[in-house]
Scaffold this motif. Structure first.
Motif, PDB file in Angstrom:
ATOM      1  N   ALA A 122       0.832  -1.201   0.000  1.00 21.96           N
ATOM      2  CA  ALA A 122       0.000   0.000   0.000  1.00 21.96           C
ATOM      3  C   ALA A 122       0.870   1.256   0.000  1.00 21.96           C
ATOM      4  O   ALA A 122       1.943   1.287   0.588  1.00 21.96           O
ATOM      5  N   ILE A 145     -10.782   6.320  -3.475  1.00 20.50           N
ATOM      6  CA  ILE A 145      -9.884   5.642  -2.527  1.00 20.50           C
ATOM      7  C   ILE A 145      -9.963   6.305  -1.159  1.00 20.50           C
ATOM      8  O   ILE A 145     -10.029   5.638  -0.131  1.00 20.50           O
ATOM      9  N   THR A 189     -12.173   0.094  -3.153  1.00 23.05           N
ATOM     10  CA  THR A 189     -11.083  -0.842  -3.417  1.00 23.05           C
ATOM     11  C   THR A 189     -10.252  -0.345  -4.592  1.00 23.05           C
ATOM     12  O   THR A 189     -10.676   0.532  -5.347  1.00 23.05           O
ATOM     13  N   ARG A 190      -9.083  -0.947  -4.761  1.00 21.01           N
ATOM     14  CA  ARG A 190      -8.233  -0.592  -5.899  1.00 21.01           C
ATOM     15  C   ARG A 190      -8.932  -0.903  -7.210  1.00 21.01           C
ATOM     16  O   ARG A 190      -8.827  -0.154  -8.173  1.00 21.01           O
TER      17      ARG A 190
END
Length: 55
Positions: free
Chosen positions: A4, A38, A43-44
């Motif tokens: 991350a 974000i 979520t990504r």
């Protein structure tokens, strides 16, 4: 899974959404809205869809 990357302090989803509305550069609003998502906990994968990119 990739490590991350921390988000910058001083920004939040509302600030990024406001910047996205004001920008004149074509792809920049998508990137800003993906970052806003974000900050809101998306979520990504969700952010990638908003940004028009893949993971």
């Amino acid at each position: 899974m990739a490590a991350a990357i921390g988000l910058r302090e001083g920004f939040d989803a509302k600030v990024l959404q406001a910047l996205a509305k004001r920008t004149k550069d074509g792809p920049q609003p998508r990137r800003l809205l993906a970052l806003a998502a974000i900050y809101d906990g998306a979520t990504r994968s969700e952010a990638a869809k908003i940004g028009g990119v893949t993971l």
